[in-house]
Design a protein around this motif. Sequence first.
Motif, PDB file in Angstrom:
ATOM      1  N   PRO A  86      52.114  58.823  93.568  1.00  0.00           N
ATOM      2  CA  PRO A  86      50.496  58.041  94.075  1.00  0.00           C
ATOM      3  C   PRO A  86      50.075  58.657  92.353  1.00  0.00           C
ATOM      4  O   PRO A  86      50.395  59.961  92.182  1.00  0.00           O
ATOM      5  N   PHE A  87      49.203  57.348  92.273  1.00  0.00           N
ATOM      6  CA  PHE A  87      47.969  57.952  91.172  1.00  0.00           C
ATOM      7  C   PHE A  87      46.837  57.291  91.026  1.00  0.00           C
ATOM      8  O   PHE A  87      46.525  56.433  92.339  1.00  0.00           O
ATOM      9  N   ARG A  88      45.462  57.560  90.005  1.00  0.00           N
ATOM     10  CA  ARG A  88      44.163  56.632  90.665  1.00  0.00           C
ATOM     11  C   ARG A  88      44.595  56.829  89.144  1.00  0.00           C
ATOM     12  O   ARG A  88      44.685  56.573  88.710  1.00  0.00           O
ATOM     13  N   ARG A  89      42.919  55.375  89.504  1.00  0.00           N
ATOM     14  CA  ARG A  89      42.467  54.366  88.352  1.00  0.00           C
ATOM     15  C   ARG A  89      41.299  54.522  88.239  1.00  0.00           C
ATOM     16  O   ARG A  89      40.483  54.730  88.555  1.00  0.00           O
ATOM     17  N   ASP A  90      40.813  55.331  87.076  1.00  0.00           N
ATOM     18  CA  ASP A  90      39.318  55.062  86.091  1.00  0.00           C
ATOM     19  C   ASP A  90      38.728  55.022  85.209  1.00  0.00           C
ATOM     20  O   ASP A  90      39.852  55.386  84.176  1.00  0.00           O
ATOM     21  N   GLY A  91      39.923  53.391  84.637  1.00  0.00           N
ATOM     22  CA  GLY A  91      38.855  52.475  83.875  1.00  0.00           C
ATOM     23  C   GLY A  91      40.304  53.031  82.847  1.00  0.00           C
ATOM     24  O   GLY A  91      41.655  52.320  83.819  1.00  0.00           O
ATOM     25  N   ASP A  92      40.783  53.330  81.827  1.00  0.00           N
ATOM     26  CA  ASP A  92      41.958  53.051  81.180  1.00  0.00           C
ATOM     27  C   ASP A  92      42.458  54.911  81.761  1.00  0.00           C
ATOM     28  O   ASP A  92      42.915  54.838  81.325  1.00  0.00           O
ATOM     29  N   LEU A  93      42.440  55.641  82.136  1.00  0.00           N
ATOM     30  CA  LEU A  93      42.501  57.196  82.499  1.00  0.00           C
ATOM     31  C   LEU A  93      43.126  57.107  83.604  1.00  0.00           C
ATOM     32  O   LEU A  93      42.424  56.183  85.117  1.00  0.00           O
ATOM     33  N   PHE A  94      44.487  57.360  83.888  1.00  0.00           N
ATOM     34  CA  PHE A  94      44.578  57.444  84.685  1.00  0.00           C
ATOM     35  C   PHE A  94      45.376  59.156  85.619  1.00  0.00           C
ATOM     36  O   PHE A  94      45.846  59.719  84.549  1.00  0.00           O
ATOM     37  N   VAL A  95      45.318  59.411  87.013  1.00  0.00           N
ATOM     38  CA  VAL A  95      45.699  60.706  87.040  1.00  0.00           C
ATOM     39  C   VAL A  95      46.937  60.718  87.922  1.00  0.00           C
ATOM     40  O   VAL A  95      46.577  59.518  89.177  1.00  0.00           O
ATOM     41  N   THR A  96      47.543  61.422  88.286  1.00  0.00           N
ATOM     42  CA  THR A  96      48.326  61.838  89.267  1.00  0.00           C
ATOM     43  C   THR A  96      48.220  63.406  89.473  1.00  0.00           C
ATOM     44  O   THR A  96      48.670  64.285  88.182  1.00  0.00           O
ATOM     45  N   ASP A  97      48.535  63.774  90.415  1.00  0.00           N
ATOM     46  CA  ASP A  97      48.988  65.151  90.482  1.00  0.00           C
ATOM     47  C   ASP A  97      49.864  65.243  90.596  1.00  0.00           C
ATOM     48  O   ASP A  97      51.281  65.221  91.510  1.00  0.00           O
ATOM     49  N   THR A  98      51.038  66.175  90.495  1.00  0.00           N
ATOM     50  CA  THR A  98      52.470  66.476  90.464  1.00  0.00           C
ATOM     51  C   THR A  98      52.992  67.495  91.063  1.00  0.00           C
ATOM     52  O   THR A  98      51.718  68.422  91.778  1.00  0.00           O
ATOM     53  N   ILE A  99      53.694  67.693  91.129  1.00  0.00           N
ATOM     54  CA  ILE A  99      54.105  69.342  92.661  1.00  0.00           C
ATOM     55  C   ILE A  99      53.586  70.556  91.651  1.00  0.00           C
ATOM     56  O   ILE A  99      53.871  70.815  90.750  1.00  0.00           O
ATOM     57  N   GLN A 100      53.471  71.763  92.827  1.00  0.00           N
ATOM     58  CA  GLN A 100      52.815  72.596  92.174  1.00  0.00           C
ATOM     59  C   GLN A 100      53.718  73.433  91.520  1.00  0.00           C
ATOM     60  O   GLN A 100      54.556  74.665  92.610  1.00  0.00           O
ATOM     61  N   SER A 101      54.728  73.483  90.066  1.00  0.00           N
ATOM     62  CA  SER A 101      55.611  73.838  90.405  1.00  0.00           C
ATOM     63  C   SER A 101      54.978  75.185  88.869  1.00  0.00           C
ATOM     64  O   SER A 101      54.506  74.585  87.490  1.00  0.00           O
ATOM     65  N   SER A 102      56.234  76.189  88.815  1.00  0.00           N
ATOM     66  CA  SER A 102      55.764  76.696  87.249  1.00  0.00           C
ATOM     67  C   SER A 102      56.820  76.873  86.642  1.00  0.00           C
ATOM     68  O   SER A 102      56.641  77.044  85.297  1.00  0.00           O
ATOM     69  N   GLU A 103      57.808  75.472  86.645  1.00  0.00           N
ATOM     70  CA  GLU A 103      59.013  75.276  85.838  1.00  0.00           C
ATOM     71  C   GLU A 103      58.542  73.781  85.231  1.00  0.00           C
ATOM     72  O   GLU A 103      56.993  73.217  85.863  1.00  0.00           O
ATOM     73  N   PRO A 104      58.898  73.914  84.426  1.00  0.00           N
ATOM     74  CA  PRO A 104      58.699  72.006  84.086  1.00  0.00           C
ATOM     75  C   PRO A 104      58.914  71.163  84.649  1.00  0.00           C
ATOM     76  O   PRO A 104      60.104  70.994  85.289  1.00  0.00           O
ATOM     77  N   VAL A 105      58.224  69.612  84.266  1.00  0.00           N
ATOM     78  CA  VAL A 105      58.029  68.457  85.245  1.00  0.00           C
ATOM     79  C   VAL A 105      58.266  67.679  84.577  1.00  0.00           C
ATOM     80  O   VAL A 105      57.945  67.127  83.166  1.00  0.00           O
ATOM     81  N   ILE A 106      59.028  66.256  85.268  1.00  0.00           N
ATOM     82  CA  ILE A 106      59.992  65.328  84.808  1.00  0.00           C
ATOM     83  C   ILE A 106      58.871  64.221  84.759  1.00  0.00           C
ATOM     84  O   ILE A 106      59.162  64.612  86.408  1.00  0.00           O
ATOM     85  N   ILE A 107      58.272  63.837  83.940  1.00  0.00           N
ATOM     86  CA  ILE A 107      57.077  62.600  84.913  1.00  0.00           C
ATOM     87  C   ILE A 107      58.448  61.694  84.042  1.00  0.00           C
ATOM     88  O   ILE A 107      58.361  61.527  83.017  1.00  0.00           O
ATOM     89  N   ASN A 108      57.737  59.892  84.732  1.00  0.00           N
ATOM     90  CA  ASN A 108      58.566  58.973  84.566  1.00  0.00           C
ATOM     91  C   ASN A 108      57.503  57.765  84.916  1.00  0.00           C
ATOM     92  O   ASN A 108      57.098  57.733  85.997  1.00  0.00           O
ATOM     93  N   VAL A 109      57.322  57.159  83.643  1.00  0.00           N
ATOM     94  CA  VAL A 109      55.875  56.021  84.066  1.00  0.00           C
ATOM     95  C   VAL A 109      56.262  55.159  83.222  1.00  0.00           C
ATOM     96  O   VAL A 109      56.927  54.583  82.338  1.00  0.00           O
ATOM     97  N   VAL A 110      56.663  54.127  84.200  1.00  0.00           N
ATOM     98  CA  VAL A 110      57.342  52.519  84.187  1.00  0.00           C
ATOM     99  C   VAL A 110      56.164  51.260  84.836  1.00  0.00           C
ATOM    100  O   VAL A 110      55.507  51.563  85.328  1.00  0.00           O
ATOM    101  N   PHE A 111      56.297  50.920  83.589  1.00  0.00           N
ATOM    102  CA  PHE A 111      55.160  49.813  83.606  1.00  0.00           C
ATOM    103  C   PHE A 111      55.715  48.278  83.534  1.00  0.00           C
ATOM    104  O   PHE A 111      57.030  48.147  83.994  1.00  0.00           O
ATOM    105  N   ALA A 112      55.908  47.072  84.453  1.00  0.00           N
ATOM    106  CA  ALA A 112      55.786  46.498  85.157  1.00  0.00           C
ATOM    107  C   ALA A 112      56.763  45.508  83.541  1.00  0.00           C
ATOM    108  O   ALA A 112      56.501  45.107  82.641  1.00  0.00           O
TER     109      ALA A 112
END
Length: 709
Positions: free
Chosen positions: A683-709
Amino acid sequence: METIINLEDTTFLTNLKVSVSTDEGSSLQSLDLKEMNQTSEVDGHGAFIKKTSMYTDKDNSILVYLHLIDYGSTVVCFVEASLAAKEVFWRQLSFNSRHSIVISVPQPQKTDKILGFYHFNDWWTRPSFTSRVRDLPERTQSILWQSGSRYAYCLPVVTLTEKTEIRGSNDGFDLCLSTNVGGRDDISAPLFVLSYGENPYHLIQETMKFTLDLIGNPTSLREHKRYPNTLEYLGWCSWDAFRDEVNATGIIEKIKELNEKQIPVRWIMIDDGWLDVKEKGLMSFDADQTKFPDGLTPLIEELKSNFGVRWVGVWHTFFGYWAGIHPDSPIIQDHGEFVYKTAKGRFIPYPRADKGFGFWNAFHRSLRHSGVDFVKVDSQGSINSFLLHHIPDGHSAYEMHTALEASTGLHFDQQLINCMGMESENIWFRPSSALSRNSDDFVPGKEISFKEHALQNAYNSLYHHVLYWGDWDMFWTNHEEATQNGVLRAVSGGPVYFSDKPGTTEPKDLLPLVFHDGKVLRADQPGLPTSDILMVNPQQDGVPLKVWTPVGDSIAVGVFNIDQEDRILSGSISPSQIPVLCNEDQEFYLYEHFSRKLLKCSYRQSIPFILKEDEVALYLIIPILNHRFTPIGLLNKYLSSAAVTILFTDENSALLQLREGGTLGFGASQEPALITVNGAPTPFRRDGDLFVTDTIQSSEPVIINVVFA
């Protein structure tokens, strides 16, 4: 004919006033202008006009030639001076060692503002702000002045045998050349380099680059130097925790606390107080037996084996200890050929590279055998205190720095922190070291406040960053100025370390600066003042201090209220205030860390803000390269964009890698259809043009994929 420095047509006429000082008397003697001539020539820097003026006294026993080499946008002044030889069996006349030759320059025409950098003691510089060069302090190292949209930068030159500094005078300013040794009856040296231009940052850099070439390239530009790998990680220093009462028990107590609080300190600096000394003189290469009963070796082994510390450094001075080597020290007997005795009876490492290396090699070999990985070398600006009238400043500095750096290169892979060394002979004559302290000490008491510390670091960096990465010093985390200090270190581009006493460390102002493994989110260059405050005094002129630095494609700007009257300040932030942002058609996102506000702005648009007493703000200016998606980075870190890498992007998606888990923020013109973290929808949160998502708490690299319609 009056001499004029005119920023409108860049003429620099040759009728300067010349005075000399000889050992027949301490007062300056004015010389008369006798001849002038002009020629046109070409050298490796291009075509130039050479304007030569000859000055003499009444009986022609003193002769001075000034040569002004005018390349158009750069003028170099050389001086040749000689004293007529008397009968060989008479006492010969010599130049005084201090202010041997003084060149007086009138107030530049059409000068709006002047920024000078002057020594307020032997070790540190600070800025001065004025509109009249006559107000420049003694020992000014360089000056930048502004007239409308044009700037001039005047840089006095230090060579192996002469040193020039600036001071204000009744009618303008003086360029004072000193040899700092007696017995000289001839002088031939470059005196200053003066350059003109419209970009003051580029102007300072190019003037210093030209000067490096002029004096034979005794050091290199910062971009050609290797930043110490140790200092890529978070550190702790013993100084403000223990002062000179540092001891093995206290260090272990402190590192246990840091481990319990999960603060990833990876290096420790054992500062002043650890050495075996007597009456401010070095007695041996060993640790003080009362503070370190078993020596350094078992302490270092325990720190590395049990507490996650990778590197341990120790402190010493450029001369062994504050007063050098004690006369009763066995070092003098064991290594006497590598020790120099001054006329005042002080013993110091030999100020000749080959012999000096012998001293440092013995010292550092002993430290390396104990497990030491790097050193901090203090009191470097005290060369003149020990060797005045012995050896010229530049020559002794070059020989001593060469000896020191040969040893630190051999034993510590050039992992070296230079300190108390902002004298010009230090700055220009270190062969290869990359890092140097950039200001006076952080002192958690009343002696020096954050306001002075921030001012010195931001403005000193204008010239210092050309040759060095700046060390903006340690700080306390349990302190009323901790957040300001943390943000200042974030935009410094240099090391991050703190010096809390046992039991006092607060993680909240450290963790935004580092990753879980202790690696610092470090900017791409040392921080600099923004262009709109370059020539004004943020302590007195009612403007906030703004320090910018690149972080990848973004610009971080730390904003501080350092007003001495504790006034509420208003200001603005704009991409146009950043000299490396030049595309006037570019749109930007402006993100403020503490409020988590994201705004869109154009290149010229100014976003207003208000800063209360001791308040701080931190902005990221991010070019919008894709209107659908612009990453900000990890919002829980000060330099958010240093934590994110774009792997792939197109019109419909973006693939990112975060250095570790945390809170991701990005700007977008429309809401995404899906965000996945390591393949899992999130899930993510929006405030105007700002989008925020809490990823997993990991000390390792994290891969994020953002998909638009």
